[in-house]
Scaffold this motif. Sequence first.
Motif, PDB file in Angstrom:
ATOM      1  N   GLY A  97     -21.257  66.960  26.927  1.00 52.21           N
ATOM      2  CA  GLY A  97     -21.357  67.375  28.036  1.00 52.21           C
ATOM      3  C   GLY A  97     -22.051  66.354  29.395  1.00 52.21           C
ATOM      4  O   GLY A  97     -21.706  66.082  30.344  1.00 52.21           O
ATOM      5  N   ALA A  98     -23.068  65.944  28.610  1.00 55.08           N
ATOM      6  CA  ALA A  98     -24.039  64.840  29.544  1.00 55.08           C
ATOM      7  C   ALA A  98     -22.998  63.575  29.608  1.00 55.08           C
ATOM      8  O   ALA A  98     -23.014  62.974  30.768  1.00 55.08           O
ATOM      9  CB  ALA A  98     -25.396  64.343  28.843  1.00 55.08           C
ATOM     10  N   ILE A  99     -22.488  63.087  28.792  1.00 54.00           N
ATOM     11  CA  ILE A  99     -21.390  61.833  28.792  1.00 54.00           C
ATOM     12  C   ILE A  99     -20.476  62.263  29.789  1.00 54.00           C
ATOM     13  O   ILE A  99     -19.989  61.311  30.595  1.00 54.00           O
ATOM     14  CB  ILE A  99     -21.066  61.695  27.320  1.00 54.00           C
ATOM     15  CG1 ILE A  99     -22.252  61.024  26.538  1.00 54.00           C
ATOM     16  CG2 ILE A  99     -19.957  60.246  27.528  1.00 54.00           C
ATOM     17  CD1 ILE A  99     -21.889  60.774  25.007  1.00 54.00           C
ATOM     18  N   ALA A 100     -19.794  63.246  29.587  1.00 52.49           N
ATOM     19  CA  ALA A 100     -18.557  63.548  30.315  1.00 52.49           C
ATOM     20  C   ALA A 100     -19.018  63.771  31.827  1.00 52.49           C
ATOM     21  O   ALA A 100     -18.174  63.382  32.810  1.00 52.49           O
ATOM     22  CB  ALA A 100     -17.814  65.020  30.098  1.00 52.49           C
ATOM     23  N   ALA A 101     -20.288  64.224  32.065  1.00 51.48           N
ATOM     24  CA  ALA A 101     -20.595  64.557  33.664  1.00 51.48           C
ATOM     25  C   ALA A 101     -20.910  63.022  34.200  1.00 51.48           C
ATOM     26  O   ALA A 101     -20.636  62.917  35.317  1.00 51.48           O
ATOM     27  CB  ALA A 101     -21.946  65.363  33.571  1.00 51.48           C
ATOM     28  N   GLU A 102     -21.231  62.143  33.422  1.00 55.82           N
ATOM     29  CA  GLU A 102     -21.388  60.877  33.997  1.00 55.82           C
ATOM     30  C   GLU A 102     -20.265  59.889  34.005  1.00 55.82           C
ATOM     31  O   GLU A 102     -20.346  59.188  34.808  1.00 55.82           O
ATOM     32  CB  GLU A 102     -22.746  59.958  33.086  1.00 55.82           C
ATOM     33  CG  GLU A 102     -23.020  58.726  33.632  1.00 55.82           C
ATOM     34  CD  GLU A 102     -24.095  58.243  32.578  1.00 55.82           C
ATOM     35  OE1 GLU A 102     -24.853  57.166  32.851  1.00 55.82           O
ATOM     36  OE2 GLU A 102     -24.541  58.941  31.662  1.00 55.82           O
ATOM     37  N   THR A 103     -19.208  59.856  33.031  1.00 59.39           N
ATOM     38  CA  THR A 103     -18.205  59.200  33.067  1.00 59.39           C
ATOM     39  C   THR A 103     -17.034  59.680  33.298  1.00 59.39           C
ATOM     40  O   THR A 103     -15.885  58.912  33.200  1.00 59.39           O
ATOM     41  CB  THR A 103     -18.311  58.507  31.807  1.00 59.39           C
ATOM     42  OG1 THR A 103     -18.219  59.267  30.483  1.00 59.39           O
ATOM     43  CG2 THR A 103     -19.778  57.623  31.387  1.00 59.39           C
ATOM     44  N   THR A 104     -16.853  60.956  33.292  1.00 59.95           N
ATOM     45  CA  THR A 104     -15.414  61.296  33.586  1.00 59.95           C
ATOM     46  C   THR A 104     -15.158  62.246  34.811  1.00 59.95           C
ATOM     47  O   THR A 104     -16.470  62.589  35.425  1.00 59.95           O
ATOM     48  CB  THR A 104     -14.963  62.021  32.367  1.00 59.95           C
ATOM     49  OG1 THR A 104     -15.239  63.552  32.341  1.00 59.95           O
ATOM     50  CG2 THR A 104     -15.088  61.658  31.149  1.00 59.95           C
ATOM     51  N   SER A 105     -14.043  62.654  35.172  1.00 61.25           N
ATOM     52  CA  SER A 105     -14.028  63.803  36.543  1.00 61.25           C
ATOM     53  C   SER A 105     -13.828  65.265  35.823  1.00 61.25           C
ATOM     54  O   SER A 105     -13.205  66.114  36.563  1.00 61.25           O
ATOM     55  CB  SER A 105     -13.002  63.285  37.259  1.00 61.25           C
ATOM     56  OG  SER A 105     -11.895  63.165  36.723  1.00 61.25           O
ATOM     57  N   ILE A 106     -14.098  65.578  34.626  1.00 59.19           N
ATOM     58  CA  ILE A 106     -13.710  66.706  33.840  1.00 59.19           C
ATOM     59  C   ILE A 106     -14.612  68.001  34.356  1.00 59.19           C
ATOM     60  O   ILE A 106     -15.996  67.538  34.667  1.00 59.19           O
ATOM     61  CB  ILE A 106     -13.979  66.717  32.250  1.00 59.19           C
ATOM     62  CG1 ILE A 106     -12.822  65.696  31.723  1.00 59.19           C
ATOM     63  CG2 ILE A 106     -13.611  68.233  31.747  1.00 59.19           C
ATOM     64  CD1 ILE A 106     -12.993  65.637  30.170  1.00 59.19           C
ATOM     65  N   ARG A 107     -14.120  68.901  35.017  1.00 64.48           N
ATOM     66  CA  ARG A 107     -14.721  69.914  35.489  1.00 64.48           C
ATOM     67  C   ARG A 107     -15.005  71.137  34.342  1.00 64.48           C
ATOM     68  O   ARG A 107     -13.827  71.486  33.818  1.00 64.48           O
ATOM     69  CB  ARG A 107     -14.237  70.676  36.823  1.00 64.48           C
ATOM     70  CG  ARG A 107     -14.275  69.412  37.899  1.00 64.48           C
ATOM     71  CD  ARG A 107     -13.864  70.178  39.393  1.00 64.48           C
ATOM     72  NE  ARG A 107     -13.776  69.241  40.314  1.00 64.48           N
ATOM     73  CZ  ARG A 107     -14.909  68.939  41.091  1.00 64.48           C
ATOM     74  NH1 ARG A 107     -16.080  69.454  40.825  1.00 64.48           N
ATOM     75  NH2 ARG A 107     -14.775  67.859  42.050  1.00 64.48           N
ATOM     76  N   GLY A 108     -16.157  71.838  34.310  1.00 70.19           N
ATOM     77  CA  GLY A 108     -16.086  72.724  33.212  1.00 70.19           C
ATOM     78  C   GLY A 108     -16.716  72.059  31.957  1.00 70.19           C
ATOM     79  O   GLY A 108     -17.217  70.870  31.925  1.00 70.19           O
ATOM     80  N   THR A 109     -16.639  72.726  31.046  1.00 73.18           N
ATOM     81  CA  THR A 109     -17.016  72.447  29.727  1.00 73.18           C
ATOM     82  C   THR A 109     -16.009  71.459  28.982  1.00 73.18           C
ATOM     83  O   THR A 109     -14.947  71.867  28.777  1.00 73.18           O
ATOM     84  CB  THR A 109     -17.024  73.649  28.571  1.00 73.18           C
ATOM     85  OG1 THR A 109     -18.264  74.495  29.117  1.00 73.18           O
ATOM     86  CG2 THR A 109     -17.825  73.148  27.464  1.00 73.18           C
ATOM     87  N   PRO A 110     -16.395  70.244  28.834  1.00 74.28           N
ATOM     88  CA  PRO A 110     -15.437  69.314  28.152  1.00 74.28           C
ATOM     89  C   PRO A 110     -14.973  69.469  26.621  1.00 74.28           C
ATOM     90  O   PRO A 110     -15.822  70.139  26.037  1.00 74.28           O
ATOM     91  CB  PRO A 110     -16.130  68.030  28.363  1.00 74.28           C
ATOM     92  CG  PRO A 110     -17.518  68.310  28.131  1.00 74.28           C
ATOM     93  CD  PRO A 110     -17.569  69.627  28.968  1.00 74.28           C
ATOM     94  N   GLY A 111     -13.769  68.965  26.282  1.00 77.30           N
ATOM     95  CA  GLY A 111     -13.403  69.198  24.905  1.00 77.30           C
ATOM     96  C   GLY A 111     -12.121  68.413  24.710  1.00 77.30           C
ATOM     97  O   GLY A 111     -11.521  67.689  25.765  1.00 77.30           O
ATOM     98  N   PHE A 112     -11.686  68.368  23.728  1.00 78.81           N
ATOM     99  CA  PHE A 112     -10.369  67.753  23.276  1.00 78.81           C
ATOM    100  C   PHE A 112      -9.123  68.564  23.340  1.00 78.81           C
ATOM    101  O   PHE A 112      -9.069  69.879  22.983  1.00 78.81           O
ATOM    102  CB  PHE A 112     -10.604  67.112  21.897  1.00 78.81           C
ATOM    103  CG  PHE A 112     -11.687  66.339  21.553  1.00 78.81           C
ATOM    104  CD1 PHE A 112     -12.113  65.242  22.445  1.00 78.81           C
ATOM    105  CD2 PHE A 112     -12.699  66.465  20.769  1.00 78.81           C
ATOM    106  CE1 PHE A 112     -12.966  64.426  22.451  1.00 78.81           C
ATOM    107  CE2 PHE A 112     -13.834  65.613  20.453  1.00 78.81           C
ATOM    108  CZ  PHE A 112     -14.097  64.460  21.264  1.00 78.81           C
TER     109      PHE A 112
END
Length: 328
Positions: A97-112
């Motif tokens: 979640g911390a990596i996704a918040a910093e490097t992606t635009s995914i909103r909500g809980t990230p997953g595959f």
Amino acid sequence: MAGSGELARHWQYTELPGVDLLRARYIRKTFVRHTHENFVIAAIADGVEVFHHGGGDVSAGAGALALVNPDTPHTGRAGVPEGWRYGAVYPSPEVVGAIAAETTSIRGTPGFASPVLDDPYTVGLVHQILRAADEGNALAADTLLRVAVTRLLRLNGGPLPQRVVSTAGGRVAARARAVLEERMADPPSLEKLAGDLGTSPFALLRAFRDAYGMPPHTWLTDARVRRARRLLDAGTAPAEAAVAVGFTDQPHLNRHFTRIVGVPPGAYQRERKNVQDAGRRLLLPSDTWQNRSLQKTYAPEREENRAPRPGESRTRPSYGTPWASGSP
């Protein structure tokens, strides 16, 4: 299983908090239906792994990744007679979640989005993370983990759907799960559990399967192994952990633990102790890592057959302990 050729090492690296690490070669190994609290990012080096996921079997061969989101039921077995060899990292939801918040635009809980991704480059990154952890290179291990997770989320990521317990059956399943968590060491029968919840055994069974992807007894075994892992991490002896979570004895724990985690509880705990001991030692960066480009993709050649790289020790990376000596 002496002489089986199956080896595995499940460990942690203090400089990668919230991440479990695995190297393994399995031939006849079968993982029963289970879940993980963390993400599974498994990079296949040789052979083929087949695993049941989302209602059907999927396959991951050399150069592909098997990707499983937290709390997602799945299995695992060899897809070819020679089995499969792989390395895996298990980052926690908080790490991803911390990596996704910093490097992606995914909103909500990230997953595959998909359980299998053909991407030799990221396969290489995963094996380099494990190599860096082995060599005590914290900068490389942390950097590569962030690059790998970011790449996977950009190629195959999205927001995970929120689990909403809205139906009557879903609410009953959630209440049943809470009872089993509370009474893990002394669970009621299916009939008693259903009666206490005001439903029938088969109605509860259907509701639980729909909500959690497995029947209550399978879920309970999985939950017991999860709790045993936490006890082992805290230093509890395997025999004591077995009884505490509701297994009959240590051999009972060994059997289920190995079928879910991939290594026996004694070997698992020894690696945790090794991590604590390593924290007391000075770990120097490896010349190999200083001289090797981070962009170099891992080649799944056998370590014993290739020539040493300049400045590289001939020591092979440890894939773990044979079952015969790995048992407690």
